[in-house]
Motif scaffolding. Structure first.
Motif, PDB file in Angstrom:
ATOM      1  N   LYS A 100       2.923  -5.772  -7.477  1.00 61.82           N
ATOM      2  CA  LYS A 100       2.328  -4.479  -7.846  1.00 61.82           C
ATOM      3  C   LYS A 100       3.368  -3.379  -7.693  1.00 61.82           C
ATOM      4  CE  LYS A 100      -1.790  -6.268  -8.304  1.00 61.82           C
ATOM      5  NZ  LYS A 100      -1.797  -7.134  -9.430  1.00 61.82           N
ATOM      6  N   GLY A 101       3.163  -2.289  -8.399  1.00 64.22           N
ATOM      7  CA  GLY A 101       3.956  -1.082  -8.236  1.00 64.22           C
ATOM      8  C   GLY A 101       5.432  -1.263  -8.519  1.00 64.22           C
ATOM      9  N   SER A 102       6.252  -0.662  -7.644  1.00 66.85           N
ATOM     10  CA  SER A 102       7.695  -0.676  -7.857  1.00 66.85           C
ATOM     11  C   SER A 102       8.282  -2.088  -7.743  1.00 66.85           C
ATOM     12  CB  SER A 102       8.399   0.263  -6.877  1.00 66.85           C
ATOM     13  OG  SER A 102       8.153  -0.141  -5.546  1.00 66.85           O
ATOM     14  N   GLU A 103       7.649  -2.928  -6.940  1.00 76.20           N
ATOM     15  CA  GLU A 103       8.111  -4.313  -6.823  1.00 76.20           C
ATOM     16  C   GLU A 103       7.925  -5.055  -8.155  1.00 76.20           C
ATOM     17  OE1 GLU A 103       7.925  -7.714  -3.387  1.00 76.20           O
ATOM     18  OE2 GLU A 103       6.026  -6.777  -3.959  1.00 76.20           O
ATOM     19  N   LEU A 104       6.805  -4.807  -8.843  1.00 78.60           N
ATOM     20  CA  LEU A 104       6.555  -5.403 -10.162  1.00 78.60           C
ATOM     21  C   LEU A 104       7.578  -4.897 -11.175  1.00 78.60           C
ATOM     22  CD1 LEU A 104       4.925  -7.050 -12.206  1.00 78.60           C
ATOM     23  CD2 LEU A 104       3.372  -5.087 -12.420  1.00 78.60           C
TER      24      LEU A 104
END
Length: 120
Positions: A57-61
């Protein structure tokens, strides 16, 4: 042990199988060139991105998607070379040997392109 999620595997099966089936139908109905366009549909790439969205999710994605996309570019360049080589080798050596030669070329080019692109 391996932690394999079922949904990403099913997505790859659905996208990949559909792309192959549509490619074959289009090639039979409208000719091999147009079927080839559908054969190049990035089904595995799209399924991989969708699968990543389940685990990240988010910046990791965003980061993992960017890395996957860069790797996909390497694969696509090797695929283009493989397709060009297949059309050359199949005409000269028959379809069985031609496919083997072009896939061997892909197997050599993909790591070479990866090494040049990401190591220098």
């Amino acid at each position: 042990m391996l932690n394999i999620e079922l949904l990403p595997v099913l997505l790859r099966f659905l996208f990949g199988g559909s792309a192959v089936a549509i490619s074959a139908i289009v090639a039979k109905k409208f000719g091999g060139r147009l079927g080839g366009v559908f054969a190049a549909f990035p089904a595995v790439y799209l399924a991989a991105i969708l699968g990543l969205s389940i685990d990240y999710k988010g910046s990791e994605l965003l980061l993992i998607s960017e890395q996957l996309s860069k790797g996909a570019l390497v694969g696509m360049l090797a695929d283009i070379c493989c397709a060009l080589a297949a059309s050359y080798f199949i005409l000269r050596s028959g379809w069985k040997k031609g496919l083997v030669y072009s896939l061997l070329l892909w197997a050599m080019l993909a790591p070479a392109i990866y090494f040049v692109w990401f190591r220098f």
